[in-house]
Design an enzyme around this catalytic site. Structure first.
Site, short mmCIF file in Angstrom:
data_model
loop_
_atom_site.label_atom_id
_atom_site.label_comp_id
_atom_site.label_asym_id
_atom_site.label_seq_id
_atom_site.Cartn_x
_atom_site.Cartn_y
_atom_site.Cartn_z
N TRP A 173 0.81 -1.22 0.00
CA TRP A 173 0.00 0.00 0.00
C TRP A 173 0.84 1.27 0.00
CZ3 TRP A 173 1.94 2.28 4.22
CH2 TRP A 173 2.43 1.45 5.23
N ASN A 174 2.15 1.17 0.21
CA ASN A 174 2.89 2.41 0.53
C ASN A 174 3.25 3.26 -0.68
OD1 ASN A 174 4.82 0.42 -0.20
ND2 ASN A 174 6.42 1.66 0.73
N LYS A 197 -2.52 -8.06 -7.85
CA LYS A 197 -3.31 -7.85 -6.63
C LYS A 197 -2.72 -6.67 -5.88
CE LYS A 197 -3.06 -9.28 -2.17
NZ LYS A 197 -3.69 -8.10 -1.58
N ASP A 199 -2.89 -3.79 -2.81
CA ASP A 199 -3.43 -3.81 -1.45
C ASP A 199 -4.81 -3.12 -1.47
OD1 ASP A 199 -2.01 -4.07 1.56
OD2 ASP A 199 -3.79 -2.80 1.45
N GLU A 270 10.72 -8.10 -3.34
CA GLU A 270 11.22 -6.77 -2.93
C GLU A 270 10.70 -6.57 -1.51
OE1 GLU A 270 13.13 -4.83 -4.73
OE2 GLU A 270 12.98 -5.77 -6.69
N LEU A 271 11.60 -6.61 -0.52
CA LEU A 271 11.14 -6.73 0.87
C LEU A 271 11.59 -5.55 1.73
CD1 LEU A 271 11.89 -10.57 1.11
CD2 LEU A 271 9.79 -9.45 0.37
N GLU A 402 12.57 -3.21 11.36
CA GLU A 402 12.03 -2.10 10.56
C GLU A 402 10.79 -1.52 11.26
OE1 GLU A 402 9.92 -3.31 6.99
OE2 GLU A 402 10.80 -1.67 5.86
P1 NAP Z 1 2.74 -7.23 3.55
O1 NAP Z 1 1.88 -7.36 4.75
O2 NAP Z 1 3.75 -8.29 3.31
O3 NAP Z 1 1.73 -7.10 2.31
C1 NAP Z 1 2.16 -6.82 1.01
C2 NAP Z 1 1.14 -7.35 0.02
O4 NAP Z 1 1.11 -8.78 0.13
C3 NAP Z 1 -0.29 -6.87 0.30
O5 NAP Z 1 -0.97 -6.70 -0.92
C4 NAP Z 1 -0.88 -8.03 1.08
O6 NAP Z 1 -2.27 -8.08 1.00
C5 NAP Z 1 -0.23 -9.20 0.35
N1 NAP Z 1 -0.23 -10.45 1.11
C6 NAP Z 1 -0.19 -10.65 2.44
N2 NAP Z 1 -0.19 -11.98 2.71
C7 NAP Z 1 -0.23 -12.62 1.52
C8 NAP Z 1 -0.26 -13.99 1.13
N3 NAP Z 1 -0.25 -14.97 2.00
N4 NAP Z 1 -0.31 -14.27 -0.19
C9 NAP Z 1 -0.31 -13.31 -1.12
N5 NAP Z 1 -0.30 -11.99 -0.81
C10 NAP Z 1 -0.25 -11.65 0.49
O7 NAP Z 1 3.55 -5.87 3.54
P2 NAP Z 1 2.97 -4.43 3.91
O8 NAP Z 1 2.98 -4.28 5.37
O9 NAP Z 1 1.71 -4.20 3.19
O10 NAP Z 1 4.07 -3.49 3.24
C11 NAP Z 1 5.11 -2.93 3.95
C12 NAP Z 1 6.37 -3.74 3.76
O11 NAP Z 1 6.71 -3.77 2.38
C13 NAP Z 1 7.56 -3.12 4.47
O12 NAP Z 1 8.32 -4.13 5.06
C14 NAP Z 1 8.34 -2.48 3.32
O13 NAP Z 1 9.71 -2.29 3.58
C15 NAP Z 1 8.07 -3.43 2.21
N6 NAP Z 1 8.25 -2.78 0.91
C16 NAP Z 1 9.33 -3.13 0.17
C17 NAP Z 1 9.57 -2.49 -1.05
C18 NAP Z 1 10.79 -2.82 -1.88
O14 NAP Z 1 10.84 -2.40 -3.03
N7 NAP Z 1 11.77 -3.53 -1.35
C19 NAP Z 1 8.68 -1.53 -1.50
C20 NAP Z 1 7.58 -1.21 -0.72
C21 NAP Z 1 7.37 -1.86 0.49
P3 NAP Z 1 -3.19 -8.26 2.33
O15 NAP Z 1 -2.36 -7.94 3.51
O16 NAP Z 1 -4.30 -7.35 2.11
O17 NAP Z 1 -3.61 -9.65 2.34
#
Ligand code: NAP
Length: 533
Positions: A173-174, A197, A199, A270-271, A402
Site C-alpha cells: 500500500w505504501n 493484486k 493492497d 522486494e522486501l 524495521e
Molecule cells: P505485507 O503485509 O507483506 O503485504 C504486502 C502485500 O502482500 C499486500 O498486498 C498483502 O495483502 C499481500 N499479502 C499478504 N499476505 C499474503 C499472502 N499470504 N499471499 C499473497 N499476498 C499476500 O507488507 P505491507 O505491510 O503491506 O508493506 C510494507 C512492507 O513492504 C515493508 O516491510 C516495506 O519495507 C516493504 N516494501 C518493500 C519495497 C521494496 O521495493 N523492497 C517496496 C515497498 C514496500 P493483504 O495484507 O491485504 O492480504
C-alpha cells in the site's frame, strides 16, 4: 513542527470526505474495472486523513482469481505477438497521459495513503520515468543477441528472450502508483499478461493507472486487477503464475517463497529494510541534515528505502543533531491536497500502533527523544510526529527491526570502518546513504555497504529516480531486482539457439580421439586470445 487545522469531514460526496478529493462516483467508476468478485461480500476502506469511509471494494475468491488467470492467458498470446516497438508505443503514450493527468493521480494517492502531495509527486514522476524508460529501451534489451559459437564460423549462436506467460504481481500500500508501474509495465513490455493484486487500502491508484494504460492502447485483458486478501487469493496467484513478483514485508515474502518452491516457478521479492546513513567527518553538515529530513520522513517514513539509522562522526555529531532537529521541527504536517505540507499522515491504524509501540519500547529501553515522539490526533486520526531518537540500545525493538514510520535513531562513531561495520550489521540490505564532500571517497564507502542501492549525498531519491539501474535488496531485503535491463529480462525465459555447420563437435570418422582432443586443446588456447571470446 508547524501544523494546520485538521480536515473537517463535511464533504461526504468526495472520496473519504476529504475536501478537494475527486467525487465518490469517480471511485465507483474505477472499482468497476476490477476483473472479478463483483458479486462478493465487499470490504469498506477508510481514508487516512479523515477516518471516514473511502471506497467499497469487491473481493475475489480463489475460484474468481483462477478464472482471471485463464482470461489473461488467452490474452497473452495476441499481446506477445505484437512487435516490441508497437508495445513500446503504448508505454510512451502512457508516459504522456500520466504527466497530463497527474492532478487526479496526486489526489488519489494522497487520499488513499495519507501522504503529502510532494511525496505523491515522487510516485507520479517514478511512474512517468519508468514508462519512458521501457517505452524507449525494451526493443534493444529484448533483441536477440548473437554470441560467439563453440567453433568459430561453424557454430552460430544466439540468445533469445521469450515472455514467461502470465505474471502475478502482488503490491503493498505504501507506493501504490510507482510500484504498480515499476513491476507491471516491464512485465507487459516483455510480452507477458499480468494479473495484479494491489493492497485493498490503495487499490484506486492501481486502477487509475490501469484505466490510463487502456487509453494508451493496452488490450484490456492483458493486465487484470483482482482485489482480495492475500490469505484468500494468495495461493491462487502463486499457483497460477508463470512468474511471481512480490513487494511487501520480509515475513510474507518468505511464506510466499516456500509455496513457490513447490512449483519451481521463478520469482522476485522486494522486501523490507533497516536502511543506514553514514555522515563522514568532512560532510557539509547542513546539507546532510536537510537530506536526512527527506530521507527519513518522506511518505512519513513508510517507504522501503527510507533511512531509519544514522551514523554521524563524533566530531560533527552535536552540530548535525541540532541542524537535523531544527529542520525536522520546521516540517509542516498537514492533510491538504496541495503542496503546503512537508509530511502527511500514516496510512493505517496498524501503522500507528507499530510506530507508537516502537517509540515507547525504545524509550523504556533508555532512548532519548530529541524531537517528536507522539501521535497528533488533533491533525487527523493517523498523524504521528517525525521523531529523532538517540541513545537507542540493542534492547529496543527498533534497534534492528524495521519500523516503517517517521522514526530514526542517530548514533555517533569514531572510525569509518566502525561505521561501515555497524551499518552492515543487519539482516537487511535494501538501501543506504553516504554523505561527504569527497565524492570519490563516498563511492568507496558506498561499495563496502551491503545494500542493493547506495546514494552518495542523497538519501534514496538518486537511485530511486534512476530507473535505468537495478533496484532491490541484498540479504533478507529480497531476491532479484526491478528497473533497468534486469527488471525487464527477469520476466523472460532466456533461450540459446545454436546452429552447427560442417564439423561436428566430435572426432570425425577415422580421426583418432587423441588427435582430435589435441587439436581442440590448441584451438581453445588460440581462441582465448581472440577479442570477443
Ligand atoms: P505485507 O503485509 O507483506 O503485504 C504486502 C502485500 O502482500 C499486500 O498486498 C498483502 O495483502 C499481500 N499479502 C499478504 N499476505 C499474503 C499472502 N499470504 N499471499 C499473497 N499476498 C499476500 O507488507 P505491507 O505491510 O503491506 O508493506 C510494507 C512492507 O513492504 C515493508 O516491510 C516495506 O519495507 C516493504 N516494501 C518493500 C519495497 C521494496 O521495493 N523492497 C517496496 C515497498 C514496500 P493483504 O495484507 O491485504 O492480504
Amino acid at each position: 513542527m508547524t501544523s494546520t487545522v485538521p480536515v473537517k469531514a463535511d464533504q461526504p460526496d468526495t472520496i473519504g470526505g476529504v475536501p478537494g478529493a475527486p467525487p465518490v462516483r469517480r471511485a465507483t467508476a474505477l472499482v468497476n474495472r476490477v476483473a472479478a468478485g463483483l458479486d462478493s461480500a465487499p470490504v469498506q476502506m477508510a481514508a487516512p486523513f479523515t477516518g471516514l469511509p473511502m471506497v467499497t471494494l469487491p473481493q475475489a475468491t480463489d475460484a474468481d482469481t483462477r478464472a482471471v488467470f485463464a482470461r489473461a492467458r488467452r490474452a497473452q498470446h495476441a499481446w506477445a505477438a505484437r512487435p516490441v516497438r508497437e508495445r513500446q508505443r503504448v508505454l510512451l503514450r502512457l508516459h504522456e497521459l500520466v504527466l497530463e493527468h497527474q492532478d487526479e493521480a496526486l489526489d488519489l494517492v494522497q487520499v488513499e495513503s495519507g501522504k503529502a502531495r510532494i511525496d505523491a509527486f515522487d510516485e507520479v514522476s517514478a511512474t512517468a520515468l519508468v514508462a519512458a524508460y521501457y517505452g524507449k529501451h525494451s526493443a534493444r534489451i529484448l533483441a536477440p543477441r548473437r554470441a560467439a559459437g563453440a567453433l568459430p564460423v561453424l557454430t552460430r549462436a544466439a540468445e533469445l528472450h521469450h515472455p514467461k506467460g502470465v505474471v502475478g504481481v502482488i503490491s503493498p500500500w505504501n507506493y501504490p502508483l510507482a510500484l504498480t508501474a515499476m513491476d507491471v509495465l516491464p512485465a507487459l513490455m516483455a510480452g507477458n499478461a499480468v494479473v495484479q493484486k494491489p493492497d485493498n487500502q490503495t487499490a484506486l491508484s492501481a486502477l487509475w493507472l490501469h484505466e490510463l494504460a487502456e487509453r494508451a492502447g493496452l488490450p484490456v485483458d492483458a493486465w487484470q486487477i483482482v482485489l482480495g486478501r492475500g490469505s484468500v487469493i494468495g495461493d491462487a496467484i502463486v499457483d497460477e503464475s508463470d512468474y511471481v513478483c512480490f513487494t511487501g514485508s520480509t515475513p510474507t515474502g518468505k511464506r510466499l517463497a516456500s509455496r513457490i518452491a513447490g512449483r519451481l516457478t521463478s520469482y522476485s521479492l522486494e522486501l523490507g529494510g533497516k536502511n543506514p546513513m553514514i555522515v563522514l567527518p568532512d560532510a557539509d553538515v547542513r546539507k546532510a541534515a536537510a537530506g536526512a529530513v527527506t530521507a527519513c520522513f518522506s511518505s512519513a517514513g513508510q517507504l522501503c528505502v527510507s533511512i531509519e539509522r544514522i551514523y554521524v562522526h563524533e566530531t560533527i555529531r552535536d552540530e548535525f543533531l541540532r541542524a537535523f532537529a531544527e529542520r525536522t521541527e520546521a516540517l509542516h504536517l498537514g492533510a491538504e491536497l496541495d503542496y503546503s505540507a512537508g509530511m502527511g499522515s500514516l496510512t493505517s491504524p496498524e501503522q500507528l500502533r507499530t510506530v507508537s509501540a516502537h517509540v515507547e519500547d525504545a524509550r523504556a529501553a533508555g532512548a532519548t527523544v530529541v524531537t517528536g515522539g507522539r501521535a497528533r490526533p488533533d491533525l487527523g486520526p493517523l498523524f504521528y510526529e517525525p521523531t529523532i531518537l538517540t541513545g537507542v540500545t540493542e534492547r529496543a525493538t527498533l534497534f534492528a527491526e524495521e519500523t516503517f514510520g517517521p522514526v530514526v535513531s542517530v548514533y555517533g562513531y569514531t572510525d569509518v570502518d566502525e561505521a561501515v561495520e555497524r551499518a552492515n550489521d543487519t539482516a537487511f540490505g535494501l538501501n543506504a546513504s553516504v554523505w561527504t564532500r569527497d565524492t570519490r571517497r563516498g563511492q568507496q564507502v558506498a561499495a563496502r555497504l551491503k545494500a542493493g542501492t547506495v546514494n552518495v549525498n542523497e538519501g534514496y531519491a538518486a537511485t530511486f529516480g534512476t530507473v535505468g539501474v537495478p533496484m532491490g535488496g541484498m540479504k533478507e531485503s529480497g531476491v532479484g531486482r526491478r528497473n533497468g535491463a534486469e527488471g525487464l529480462l527477469k520476466y523472460t525465459e532466456a533461450q540459446a539457439i545454436a546452429v552447427q555447420r560442417g564439423l561436428r563437435l566430435r572426432p570425425f570418422r577415422g580421426l583418432p580421439p587423441r588427435l582430435w582432443t589435441g587439436a581442440m586443446t590448441a584451438g581453445m588456447k588460440v581462441l582465448r586470445c581472440l577479442p570477443g571470446r
